[in-house]
Scaffold this motif. Structure first.
Motif, PDB file in Angstrom:
ATOM      1  N   SER A 157     -23.861  31.636   8.773  1.00 22.64           N
ATOM      2  CA  SER A 157     -25.559  31.824   8.678  1.00 22.64           C
ATOM      3  C   SER A 157     -25.789  32.571   7.158  1.00 22.64           C
ATOM      4  CB  SER A 157     -26.323  32.764   9.769  1.00 22.64           C
ATOM      5  OG  SER A 157     -26.135  31.947  10.788  1.00 22.64           O
ATOM      6  N   TYR A 158     -25.913  31.838   6.240  1.00 15.72           N
ATOM      7  CA  TYR A 158     -26.140  32.361   4.898  1.00 15.72           C
ATOM      8  C   TYR A 158     -27.638  32.797   4.438  1.00 15.72           C
ATOM      9  CZ  TYR A 158     -21.647  30.314   4.164  1.00 15.72           C
ATOM     10  OH  TYR A 158     -20.248  30.200   4.448  1.00 15.72           O
ATOM     11  N   ARG A 159     -27.741  33.955   3.640  1.00 22.54           N
ATOM     12  CA  ARG A 159     -28.840  34.265   3.349  1.00 22.54           C
ATOM     13  C   ARG A 159     -29.571  33.484   1.986  1.00 22.54           C
ATOM     14  NH1 ARG A 159     -25.996  38.358   5.090  1.00 22.54           N
ATOM     15  NH2 ARG A 159     -25.456  39.194   2.667  1.00 22.54           N
ATOM     16  N   LYS A 160     -30.832  33.495   1.879  1.00 25.15           N
ATOM     17  CA  LYS A 160     -31.136  32.860   0.622  1.00 25.15           C
ATOM     18  C   LYS A 160     -32.602  33.243   0.585  1.00 25.15           C
ATOM     19  CE  LYS A 160     -32.398  28.504  -1.495  1.00 25.15           C
ATOM     20  NZ  LYS A 160     -33.588  28.698  -1.895  1.00 25.15           N
ATOM     21  N   THR A 176     -35.625  35.373   1.615  1.00 31.42           N
ATOM     22  CA  THR A 176     -35.949  35.723   2.969  1.00 31.42           C
ATOM     23  C   THR A 176     -35.466  34.826   4.202  1.00 31.42           C
ATOM     24  OG1 THR A 176     -37.875  34.949   2.890  1.00 31.42           O
ATOM     25  CG2 THR A 176     -37.879  37.061   2.122  1.00 31.42           C
ATOM     26  N   ILE A 185     -32.863  31.939   6.086  1.00 28.95           N
ATOM     27  CA  ILE A 185     -31.368  31.625   6.420  1.00 28.95           C
ATOM     28  C   ILE A 185     -30.974  30.270   6.300  1.00 28.95           C
ATOM     29  CG2 ILE A 185     -29.829  31.842   8.538  1.00 28.95           C
ATOM     30  CD1 ILE A 185     -30.585  34.732   7.332  1.00 28.95           C
ATOM     31  N   ALA A 217     -20.932  34.152   4.967  1.00 26.14           N
ATOM     32  CA  ALA A 217     -22.072  34.648   4.553  1.00 26.14           C
ATOM     33  C   ALA A 217     -22.141  36.255   4.239  1.00 26.14           C
ATOM     34  CB  ALA A 217     -22.992  34.341   5.739  1.00 26.14           C
ATOM     35  N   GLN A 272     -23.917  34.680  -1.011  1.00 29.01           N
ATOM     36  CA  GLN A 272     -25.422  34.824  -0.616  1.00 29.01           C
ATOM     37  C   GLN A 272     -26.095  33.683  -1.946  1.00 29.01           C
ATOM     38  OE1 GLN A 272     -26.930  38.736  -0.792  1.00 29.01           O
ATOM     39  NE2 GLN A 272     -29.043  37.792  -1.162  1.00 29.01           N
TER      40      GLN A 272
END
Length: 77
Positions: A19-22, A24, A26, A44, A48
């Protein structure tokens, strides 16, 4: 090559590590994503999403540091 293991931290790809952060948000993926610069497969925690070129750029933390400004007091080119 086995892409079931992060090439940065060597942990197996599973659960929250996909589950990658982009910004604010996901981005959930079924397998490890590649760094857009060095092309290593990373989890993840080690990769980022950044809005640098296309607005959907994924960089590992090592490559992302190359976009940071130089430390205060150092000279640039």
């Amino acid at each position: 090559m086995d892409h079931a293991t992060c090439q940065s931290c060597r942990r197996p790809a599973s659960g929250s590590l996909l589950s990658y952060r982009k910004g604010t948000g996901i981005v959930r993926n079924e397998s490890l994503l590649q760094c857009d610069i060095c092309e290593r497969y990373a989890c993840a925690d080690c990769l980022q999403g950044y809005d640098i070129i296309s607005g959907y750029d994924f960089l590992c933390h090592d490559c992302a540091r190359s976009f940071e400004p130089p430390p205060h007091g150092t000279r640039s080119h």
